[in-house]
Design an enzyme around this catalytic site. Structure first.
Site, mmCIF file in Angstrom:
data_model
loop_
_atom_site.group_PDB
_atom_site.id
_atom_site.type_symbol
_atom_site.label_atom_id
_atom_site.label_comp_id
_atom_site.label_asym_id
_atom_site.label_seq_id
_atom_site.Cartn_x
_atom_site.Cartn_y
_atom_site.Cartn_z
ATOM 1 N N SER A 34 1.210 -1.306 -0.072
ATOM 2 C CA SER A 34 -0.050 0.107 0.183
ATOM 3 C C SER A 34 1.046 1.235 -0.372
ATOM 4 C CB SER A 34 -1.101 -0.022 1.452
ATOM 5 O OG SER A 34 -1.726 1.776 1.446
ATOM 6 N N TYR A 51 -2.865 -0.018 10.067
ATOM 7 C CA TYR A 51 -2.447 -0.712 8.850
ATOM 8 C C TYR A 51 -1.918 -0.305 7.831
ATOM 9 C CZ TYR A 51 -4.075 -0.886 3.934
ATOM 10 O OH TYR A 51 -4.123 -1.537 2.543
#
Length: 332
Positions: free
Chosen positions: A129, A154
């Protein structure tokens, strides 16, 4: 070729499955059917894949972070490569339910690395990501940048995936490629992402929440450009030749950004959604949310040089296409 695709009921996993089958590959999809967002949407994506695949698509509902259950689901199944896209997404939700991220993103990634190891898989491409760049001030973000300061759990789990992959590439010489996706949007997208949230609110006459008082910039990447990059990387495993790969590894492990190579002002995206919806939004300006960052911007030179990747869809093209799909899907 048959490819194992995790997160096959998810946004990117479904799109990648469709693209693989469109070029003649078969897909074995797995998904844990998390209720993080609409299960009806996930079922509709699966039905789309089954219909398009005409027998080339098989599916197993399983928690891929449970190694015993995963082994049982994969027993007797053959596949040459893996595209591991299953994960617990979302920056803000990681503040509410951190254990879901450790389970799916860390334990789940390890489980897929073990599958790749024991089956001697030709290549595993996995989702990282843009969040790994944290609060980096240097723009655009390059795969050569330091990524030691994540600002959300995350992001930390995705960086952990990259580090575990580096270890497995070193110990077991498994060809691995990590892809740092930048703000993916488009038809069949996620309901927790800004384009969906803004479109639904505008069409229903509800106000939209605009964080950091609108001073937000994102590298919005259309889904077709994402799966084009995934397939290009899947077809070219990093060589175990001791040479430095994108991201710096000398093992058979590469890291790439996949983005549109443009940082768009959030207010510009809102204006395009308003235009496509045919009505103005009522905007509620709010401060920055914990775990969020002000700007993202992908340097794609590495994937461009290695795989000829070039995004083709601007937000001026992609945003109206998403709104058209949204209205058709919901009948509004």
């Amino acid at each position: 070729m048959r490819v194992l695709v995790t997160g096959a009921a998810g946004f990117i996993g479904n799109a990648v499955s469709m693209a693989l089958m469109a070029r003649g590959d078969a897909v074995l999809g797995v998904d844990n059917f998390s209720d993080y967002y609409s299960l009806a949407l996930k079922r509709a994506r699966l039905e789309r894949a089954r219909t398009a695949g005409e027998g080339a698509f098989a599916f197993r509902a399983v928690d891929f972070a449970d190694p015993v259950a995963l082994a049982q689901a994969l027993e007797g199944e053959e596949f040459a490569r893996i595209v591991h896209l299953g994960a617990q997404p979302g920056v803000r939700y990681s503040l509410e339910n951190p254990h879901a991220y450790a389970h799916s993103n860390i334990t789940g990634h390890l489980a897929l690395l073990e599958v790749a190891r024991h089956r001697q898989i030709e290549h595993m491409v996995y989702a990282s990501s843009s969040s790994v760049y944290g609060g980096n001030a240097k723009l655009p973000f390059s795969v050569e940048d330091r990524v030691d300061h994540p600002v959300s759990l995350y992001a930390a789990t995705k960086r952990a995936d990259e580090l575990m992959s580096e270890t497995y590439a070193h110990l077991y010489r498994i060809p691995l490629t990590g892809l740092r996706f930048f703000t993916v949007y488009g038809p069949w997208g996620r309901p927790d992402m800004a384009p969906w949230l803004f479109t639904s609110a505008i069409l229903e006459g509800r106000p939209i929440k605009v964080f950091n008082h609108g001073a937000m910039y994102r590298d919005f990447t259309y889904i077709d450009d994402i799966f084009a990059g995934v397939l290009a990387c899947l077809d070219s495993p990093p060589a175990d030749d001791g040479a430095a790969k994108a991201g710096g590894s000398t093992k058979p492990h590469a890291l790439y950004n996949i983005g549109n190579n443009r940082s768009e002002h959030l207010l510009r995206v809102i204006a395009l959604i308003e235009e496509a919806c045919g009505r103005k939004a009522e905007r509620v300006l709010l401060p920055m949310q914990p775990g969020d960052v002000e700007k993202t911007y992908a340097d794609i030179e590495a994937i461009r040089n290695d795989h000829g990747y070039e995004p083709t869809t601007s937000i001026e093209q992609g945003v109206p296409q998403f709104v058209r799909w949204y209205r058709d899907y919901h009948g509004v």
